[in-house]
Design a protein around this motif. Structure first.
Motif, PDB file in Angstrom:
ATOM      1  N   ASP A 110      42.740  52.380  42.786  1.00  0.00           N
ATOM      2  CA  ASP A 110      43.282  53.686  42.389  1.00  0.00           C
ATOM      3  C   ASP A 110      43.955  53.613  41.029  1.00  0.00           C
ATOM      4  O   ASP A 110      44.006  54.596  40.296  1.00  0.00           O
ATOM      5  CB  ASP A 110      44.299  54.173  43.427  1.00  0.00           C
ATOM      6  CG  ASP A 110      43.626  54.613  44.726  1.00  0.00           C
ATOM      7  OD1 ASP A 110      42.574  55.283  44.642  1.00  0.00           O
ATOM      8  OD2 ASP A 110      44.143  54.291  45.798  1.00  0.00           O
ATOM      9  N   ASP A 111      44.500  52.453  40.681  1.00  0.00           N
ATOM     10  CA  ASP A 111      45.254  52.292  39.439  1.00  0.00           C
ATOM     11  C   ASP A 111      44.312  51.830  38.330  1.00  0.00           C
ATOM     12  O   ASP A 111      43.878  50.678  38.329  1.00  0.00           O
ATOM     13  CB  ASP A 111      46.372  51.268  39.642  1.00  0.00           C
ATOM     14  CG  ASP A 111      47.304  51.158  38.431  1.00  0.00           C
ATOM     15  OD1 ASP A 111      46.959  51.721  37.365  1.00  0.00           O
ATOM     16  OD2 ASP A 111      48.358  50.516  38.555  1.00  0.00           O
ATOM     17  N   PRO A 112      44.014  52.711  37.368  1.00  0.00           N
ATOM     18  CA  PRO A 112      43.107  52.298  36.283  1.00  0.00           C
ATOM     19  C   PRO A 112      43.744  51.303  35.323  1.00  0.00           C
ATOM     20  O   PRO A 112      43.067  50.732  34.474  1.00  0.00           O
ATOM     21  CB  PRO A 112      42.794  53.626  35.573  1.00  0.00           C
ATOM     22  CG  PRO A 112      43.991  54.477  35.844  1.00  0.00           C
ATOM     23  CD  PRO A 112      44.459  54.096  37.219  1.00  0.00           C
ATOM     24  N   GLY A 113      45.062  51.085  35.450  1.00  0.00           N
ATOM     25  CA  GLY A 113      45.756  50.179  34.543  1.00  0.00           C
ATOM     26  C   GLY A 113      45.562  48.715  34.871  1.00  0.00           C
ATOM     27  O   GLY A 113      45.875  47.836  34.059  1.00  0.00           O
ATOM     28  N   HIS A 114      45.064  48.422  36.073  1.00  0.00           N
ATOM     29  CA  HIS A 114      44.843  47.028  36.449  1.00  0.00           C
ATOM     30  C   HIS A 114      43.646  46.474  35.681  1.00  0.00           C
ATOM     31  O   HIS A 114      42.543  46.996  35.761  1.00  0.00           O
ATOM     32  CB  HIS A 114      44.606  46.894  37.952  1.00  0.00           C
ATOM     33  CG  HIS A 114      45.842  47.046  38.773  1.00  0.00           C
ATOM     34  ND1 HIS A 114      47.038  46.457  38.434  1.00  0.00           N
ATOM     35  CD2 HIS A 114      46.073  47.718  39.928  1.00  0.00           C
ATOM     36  CE1 HIS A 114      47.954  46.756  39.353  1.00  0.00           C
ATOM     37  NE2 HIS A 114      47.391  47.516  40.267  1.00  0.00           N
ATOM     38  N   LYS A 115      43.880  45.395  34.953  1.00  0.00           N
ATOM     39  CA  LYS A 115      42.836  44.793  34.128  1.00  0.00           C
ATOM     40  C   LYS A 115      42.217  43.574  34.797  1.00  0.00           C
ATOM     41  O   LYS A 115      41.003  43.367  34.749  1.00  0.00           O
ATOM     42  CB  LYS A 115      43.428  44.397  32.771  1.00  0.00           C
ATOM     43  CG  LYS A 115      42.459  43.712  31.831  1.00  0.00           C
ATOM     44  CD  LYS A 115      43.153  43.348  30.515  1.00  0.00           C
ATOM     45  CE  LYS A 115      42.214  42.616  29.576  1.00  0.00           C
ATOM     46  NZ  LYS A 115      42.874  42.220  28.316  1.00  0.00           N
ATOM     47  N   THR A 116      43.058  42.743  35.423  1.00  0.00           N
ATOM     48  CA  THR A 116      42.588  41.488  36.006  1.00  0.00           C
ATOM     49  C   THR A 116      42.935  41.447  37.490  1.00  0.00           C
ATOM     50  O   THR A 116      44.094  41.627  37.863  1.00  0.00           O
ATOM     51  CB  THR A 116      43.229  40.286  35.299  1.00  0.00           C
ATOM     52  OG1 THR A 116      43.022  40.388  33.901  1.00  0.00           O
ATOM     53  CG2 THR A 116      42.637  38.980  35.796  1.00  0.00           C
ATOM     54  N   LEU A 117      41.929  41.216  38.310  1.00  0.00           N
ATOM     55  CA  LEU A 117      42.115  41.167  39.761  1.00  0.00           C
ATOM     56  C   LEU A 117      41.625  39.824  40.287  1.00  0.00           C
ATOM     57  O   LEU A 117      40.582  39.323  39.857  1.00  0.00           O
ATOM     58  CB  LEU A 117      41.350  42.312  40.419  1.00  0.00           C
ATOM     59  CG  LEU A 117      41.332  42.375  41.953  1.00  0.00           C
ATOM     60  CD1 LEU A 117      41.316  43.833  42.422  1.00  0.00           C
ATOM     61  CD2 LEU A 117      40.149  41.635  42.575  1.00  0.00           C
ATOM     62  N   VAL A 118      42.391  39.256  41.192  1.00  0.00           N
ATOM     63  CA  VAL A 118      41.972  38.064  41.930  1.00  0.00           C
ATOM     64  C   VAL A 118      41.909  38.429  43.404  1.00  0.00           C
ATOM     65  O   VAL A 118      42.867  38.991  43.953  1.00  0.00           O
ATOM     66  CB  VAL A 118      42.946  36.886  41.715  1.00  0.00           C
ATOM     67  CG1 VAL A 118      42.633  35.752  42.687  1.00  0.00           C
ATOM     68  CG2 VAL A 118      42.877  36.376  40.286  1.00  0.00           C
ATOM     69  N   ALA A 119      40.774  38.160  44.028  1.00  0.00           N
ATOM     70  CA  ALA A 119      40.653  38.320  45.475  1.00  0.00           C
ATOM     71  C   ALA A 119      40.683  36.938  46.109  1.00  0.00           C
ATOM     72  O   ALA A 119      40.022  36.022  45.632  1.00  0.00           O
ATOM     73  CB  ALA A 119      39.351  39.032  45.834  1.00  0.00           C
ATOM     74  N   MET A 120      41.471  36.793  47.153  1.00  0.00           N
ATOM     75  CA  MET A 120      41.559  35.520  47.865  1.00  0.00           C
ATOM     76  C   MET A 120      41.246  35.782  49.335  1.00  0.00           C
ATOM     77  O   MET A 120      41.865  36.659  49.955  1.00  0.00           O
ATOM     78  CB  MET A 120      42.954  34.924  47.722  1.00  0.00           C
ATOM     79  CG  MET A 120      43.104  33.550  48.338  1.00  0.00           C
ATOM     80  SD  MET A 120      44.788  32.914  48.113  1.00  0.00           S
ATOM     81  CE  MET A 120      44.893  32.885  46.333  1.00  0.00           C
TER      82      MET A 120
END
Length: 394
Positions: free
Chosen positions: A208-218
């Motif tokens: 929902d947040d377009p400001g997130h640039k880098t995501l890590v899924a664990m």
């Protein structure tokens, strides 16, 4: 259409050598972004000549990618016929293979599920598992009325650019040419990718947040994996082996840990390792079959179980601090075992990260759950196969 809209926003902008195809793509992107529009509105938003819009819209309707969507009389004047994007015009076949079954989903171009199936894996022979996967793909590929634009396959291990599964201990696959085997069973383009990479991509596209640039899924299953997305792109590393969280070393003793099979960290901190740890510490009885029992007991206030969960939070926070030091993610999403017990674990891990990282990431539960593997497989399969531009060129 959040998933497809964000996917288009992440797609590279390369000018098509054919102006007409490029402009058809502009019309589709406009309809996906805004919704049903009249031809006059499309011309205004794309700055194309009305005659060009009429001609190209008619060609898109002939391909089934655009259809009429009623009329708009809101202006009080003569009603204008609206047109809409038709994500159901083509399908994407998404598959997730794990040690117990092959999950199958038929998706539309927007990543929405049309049909679902599960095929159990009964044998243990690694070749039989591959043969079953090939048979499932071939069977779906020959179904009438399913215009498959791409096939995406999720596997529990790193995959190189040619679709060779480098190692998937849960399936006993090592250097298994999955991509080549599947391409021999279908004419549709096939993309094979690591399951947690696909969870990461699906979660990024669903943010929902377009400001997130880098995501890590664990994700914590029998093995432990991570996927990294930077500006909408999977960070795959050399030979697709980036994000192998489970292969991190817990201490110097891990230098003697054998490469074949599960990594040092996941051997002790994956679901099976955590359960064995709890049995050895007599937190649960040897008859217990799932690590969930440990977290359930902790949630109910069992002191020994709480102490063990606290130590698990210590272990994962320790390694996550190192991940944050290298990658500095905006958000970390948890799947698998940690998704199921996120209310218990996330506050513990947040407390341990505080003051130990330069930037504290948001910690969240994977919003799509295990469905992220199928959504990610479908959308990544479409992306790697050329996206909507490839569909247009059919």
């Amino acid at each position: 259409m959040r998933v497809l809209k964000r996917e288009l926003a992440c797609a590279p902008r390369t000018a098509s050598p054919e102006v007409a195809q490029h402009n058809r793509m502009r019309i589709l992107e406009c309809l996906i972004d805004v919704g049903p529009l009249s031809r006059v509105e499309i011309a205004r938003l794309t700055r194309m000549a009305p005659a060009t819009v009429n001609r190209l819209t008619s060609s898109l309707m002939a391909q089934g990618l655009v259809s009429e969507a009623g009329s708009n009389g809101a202006t009080g004047g003569r009603p204008s016929m609206l047109v809409r994007f038709c994500p159901e015009a083509r399908t994407i076949l998404a598959l997730d293979i794990w040690e117990g079954a092959i999950e199958v989903a038929l998706l539309d171009l927007d990543g929405c599920e049309i049909e679902r199936d599960r095929v159990p894996i009964l044998g243990t022979d690694p070749q039989e598992k591959l043969d079953l996967l090939v048979a499932v793909v071939a069977e779906w590929d020959t179904r009438e009325g399913k215009r498959i634009a791409a096939i995406g396959v999720s596997v529990p291990g790193p995959v190189d650019d040619d679709g060779v599964v480098l190692m998937a201990p849960a399936l006993d696959w090592y250097n298994q040419p999955v991509g080549a085997s599947l391409r021999g069973a279908t004419n549709a383009p096939v993309v094979v990718e690591n399951d947690v990479n696909l969870i990461a991509l699906a979660e990024y596209l669903n943010l929902d947040d377009p400001g997130h640039k880098t995501l890590v899924a664990m994700a914590v299953y029998e093995g432990v994996g991570a996927g990294i997305v930077e500006d909408g792109r999977l960070w795959r590393g050399n030979h697709g082996a980036a994000g192998q969280f489970g292969r991190m070393l817990r201490d110097v003793s891990g230098l003697k840990h054998q490469r074949h099979g599960f990594g040092h960290l996941e051997a002790e901190l994956g679901e099976h390792g955590l359960l064995q740890r709890a049995i050895n510490a007599r937190v649960v009885s040897p008859e217990v079959e799932s690590a969930d029992a440990v977290f359930s007991a902790a949630e109910e206030g069992d002191e020994e179980a709480v102490a063990m969960v606290e130590s698990v939070a210590d272990d994962y926070a320790f390694h996550l601090v190192n991940v944050c030091a290298m990658i500095a993610p905006d958000i970390v999403v948890f799947g698998g075992l940690f998704e199921r017990w996120s209310d218990l674990l996330i506050p513990m891990i947040e407390e341990r990260l505080r003051g130990n990282v330069v930037h504290e990431p948001e910690l969240a539960t994977a919003s799509l759950g295990d469905e992220g593997k199928l959504v990610g497989a479908g959308m990544y399969g479409l992306r790697r196969s050329g996206g909507l531009a490839a569909v247009l060129s059919e």
